[in-house]
Design a protein around this motif. Structure first.
Motif, mmCIF file in Angstrom:
data_model
loop_
_atom_site.group_PDB
_atom_site.id
_atom_site.type_symbol
_atom_site.label_atom_id
_atom_site.label_comp_id
_atom_site.label_asym_id
_atom_site.label_seq_id
_atom_site.Cartn_x
_atom_site.Cartn_y
_atom_site.Cartn_z
ATOM 1 N N GLU A 119 47.652 36.531 27.864
ATOM 2 C CA GLU A 119 48.890 35.746 27.961
ATOM 3 C C GLU A 119 48.560 34.245 28.111
ATOM 4 O O GLU A 119 49.197 33.398 27.485
ATOM 5 C CB GLU A 119 49.737 36.196 29.157
ATOM 6 N N GLN A 120 47.573 33.934 28.942
ATOM 7 C CA GLN A 120 47.166 32.540 29.132
ATOM 8 C C GLN A 120 46.634 31.949 27.825
ATOM 9 O O GLN A 120 46.979 30.819 27.455
ATOM 10 C CB GLN A 120 46.098 32.439 30.231
ATOM 11 N N VAL A 179 48.350 19.833 31.294
ATOM 12 C CA VAL A 179 47.730 21.035 31.873
ATOM 13 C C VAL A 179 46.424 20.641 32.565
ATOM 14 O O VAL A 179 45.673 19.817 32.044
ATOM 15 C CB VAL A 179 47.409 22.054 30.748
ATOM 16 N N ALA A 180 46.160 21.214 33.736
ATOM 17 C CA ALA A 180 44.889 21.001 34.426
ATOM 18 C C ALA A 180 44.253 22.346 34.747
ATOM 19 O O ALA A 180 44.909 23.226 35.319
ATOM 20 C CB ALA A 180 45.106 20.204 35.708
ATOM 21 N N GLY A 193 39.424 29.803 39.446
ATOM 22 C CA GLY A 193 40.004 28.866 38.488
ATOM 23 C C GLY A 193 41.471 29.174 38.275
ATOM 24 O O GLY A 193 41.883 30.339 38.239
ATOM 25 N N LEU A 194 42.283 28.121 38.134
ATOM 26 C CA LEU A 194 43.703 28.341 37.879
ATOM 27 C C LEU A 194 44.245 27.221 36.992
ATOM 28 O O LEU A 194 43.648 26.141 36.882
ATOM 29 C CB LEU A 194 44.495 28.440 39.183
ATOM 30 N N ILE A 195 45.360 27.488 36.360
ATOM 31 C CA ILE A 195 45.976 26.528 35.444
ATOM 32 C C ILE A 195 47.196 25.918 36.124
ATOM 33 O O ILE A 195 48.121 26.631 36.521
ATOM 34 C CB ILE A 195 46.388 27.226 34.127
ATOM 35 N N LYS A 231 51.160 33.383 40.189
ATOM 36 C CA LYS A 231 49.949 34.211 40.222
ATOM 37 C C LYS A 231 49.387 34.463 38.824
ATOM 38 O O LYS A 231 48.174 34.623 38.649
ATOM 39 C CB LYS A 231 50.239 35.537 40.926
ATOM 40 N N GLU A 232 50.276 34.429 37.818
ATOM 41 C CA GLU A 232 49.775 34.671 36.446
ATOM 42 C C GLU A 232 48.970 33.485 35.910
ATOM 43 O O GLU A 232 48.392 33.568 34.830
ATOM 44 C CB GLU A 232 50.922 35.015 35.484
ATOM 45 N N ASN A 233 48.909 32.379 36.681
ATOM 46 C CA ASN A 233 48.154 31.203 36.241
ATOM 47 C C ASN A 233 46.705 31.201 36.717
ATOM 48 O O ASN A 233 45.944 30.299 36.389
ATOM 49 C CB ASN A 233 48.834 29.909 36.717
#
Length: 393
Positions: A119-120, A179-180, A193-195, A231-233
């Motif tokens: 998905e990401q 986006v980071a 790691g996260l977006i 949480k999906e990030n």
């Protein structure tokens, strides 16, 4: 006003024989883009310390964002030698322009591709690849540069989301990024790691001002004040420093090629100047000390070109080690630094003006020699690799 871009690429050892027709076409395409769209404007932007935003879309269309990412995710599906040649040509124009592309491809798109959920990948990669979105990479902190394991930025599980707190510094693209990709410690002390997306409450990107280097590149901070991150990030599987360090290996590889682009530009500028500038009734290129500088420049550039080609082949074979990439990055920075210094001397007073690219390259390399592993740290990586002893601690 900068002179017309007359760059001719030095190839003392016929390296072109090692490249495929496709690789040479890719190099030519990026070289032509730099001559047409970067060289005429970059001096003005650097002098004003402004970021040429239009290059984001241009480079997306050119295909330099994530060229090794598969086509179905918005990348180019190309090999690593092609990627290296792209970075070489971009940095021949300006290190800041190459930094924009390196960060987007190696530090934002690559981790989403390598560590992200399906998905990401589908949500972010096509927009980043096309240049519709710009991304940045948050690892370095005000008090933790060469030692990222000491990071203080953290996430706490709040049930339906994570709360992110902390800050990052020296972040290329930050002021303009949508986006980071951020690295933070969870409650167990594991690095995750996260977006993070622009617009999330509590997330700001103050710009860094007063730089003498990478003046045409946008640098800023990332500040997180109780940011709610879905949480999906979060990247689902990767934990620990191997996540960010895996990205840095890809970026350092691109830097190794890029720095030699800057060195080639300095050499080409000095060579042309040495044939045209007359002192004591003859071109200065006829004097021994000038020939010494040019001979050393082309020798070091040629060695670096061979090193970069070989590490590119190893990358394509999946055999390149992070330590081999470290050597290439450190070597490229040193070659470019010395070439810029010698070229500046050969140009005399003209060398400090914006009419020529040399002083801008010299200042830019001062950042490149520090970021994504300082010169000394890369030296110690090689030292540890050959001795087996860790001098970091």
């Amino acid at each position: 006003m900068a002179l017309k871009d007359q760059f001719q690429s030095p190839d003392y050892y016929n390296l072109d024989d090692l490249f495929t027709d496709e690789q040479k076409l890719i190099r030519e395409t990026v070289r032509n883009y730099v001559k047409k769209d970067i060289s005429p404007i970059i001096e003005d932007y650097a002098q004003r310390a402004a970021f040429p935003e239009q290059i984001i879309k241009q480079m997306g269309e050119l295909g330099v964002f994530g060229p090794t990412i598969p086509v179905e995710y918005g990348g180019g599906g190309l090999d690593y030698v092609s990627y290296g040649l792209m970075m070489q040509e971009l940095e021949r124009g300006d290190s800041g322009v190459r930094s924009t592309a390196s960060v987007q491809g190696s530090l934002v798109m690559y981790p989403i591709y390598a560590y992200g959920s399906e998905e990401q990948k589908k949500k972010y990669l096509p927009k980043l690849g096309s240049g519709e979105w710009l991304g940045c990479f948050g690892l370095t902190e005000p008090d933790h540069g060469s030692n990222p394991a000491g990071m203080l930025t953290n996430i706490k599980d709040k049930g339906d989301h994570y709360e992110l707190n902390g800050s990052k510094m020296w972040i290329s693209n930050a002021p303009y990024a949508q986006v980071a990709v951020v690295w933070a410690k969870d409650e167990a002390g594991d690095i995750r790691g996260l977006i993070v997306e622009r617009g999330m409450e509590g997330f700001t990107t103050p710009a860094t001002h007063g730089k003498w280097s990478l003046r045409a590149s946008a640098t800023g901070e990332l500040v997180f004040d109780r940011v709610k991150v879905p949480k999906e990030n979060i990247f689902p599987t990767v934990k620990g420093l191997k996540g960010p360090l895996g990205c840095l290996t890809k970026a350092r590889y691109g830097i190794a090629w890029g720095t030699i682009g800057a060195a080639m530009d300095c050499y080409d500028t000095a060579l042309r100047y040495s044939k045209e500038r007359v002192q004591f009734d003859r071109p200065i290129g006829g004097f021994q000390l000038q020939q010494k500088k040019l001979a050393e420049m082309i020798t070091e550039i040629t060695k670096a070109q061979l090193l970069n080609w070989r590490v590119g082949v190893l990358m394509d074979q999946g055999k390149a080690t992070p330590q081999q990439v470290s050597m290439a990055k450190r070597n490229g920075c040193e070659v470019a630094q010395n070439a810029a210094r010698d070229a500046r001397q050969m140009l005399g007073g003209m060398g400090i003006t914006g009419e020529y690219s040399v002083m801008r390259h010299m200042m830019n390399i001062e950042s490149v020699i520090t970021y994504e592993g300082t010169h000394d740290v890369h030296l110690l990586i090689t030292g540890m690799d050959v001795t087996g002893f860790n001098a970091f601690k």
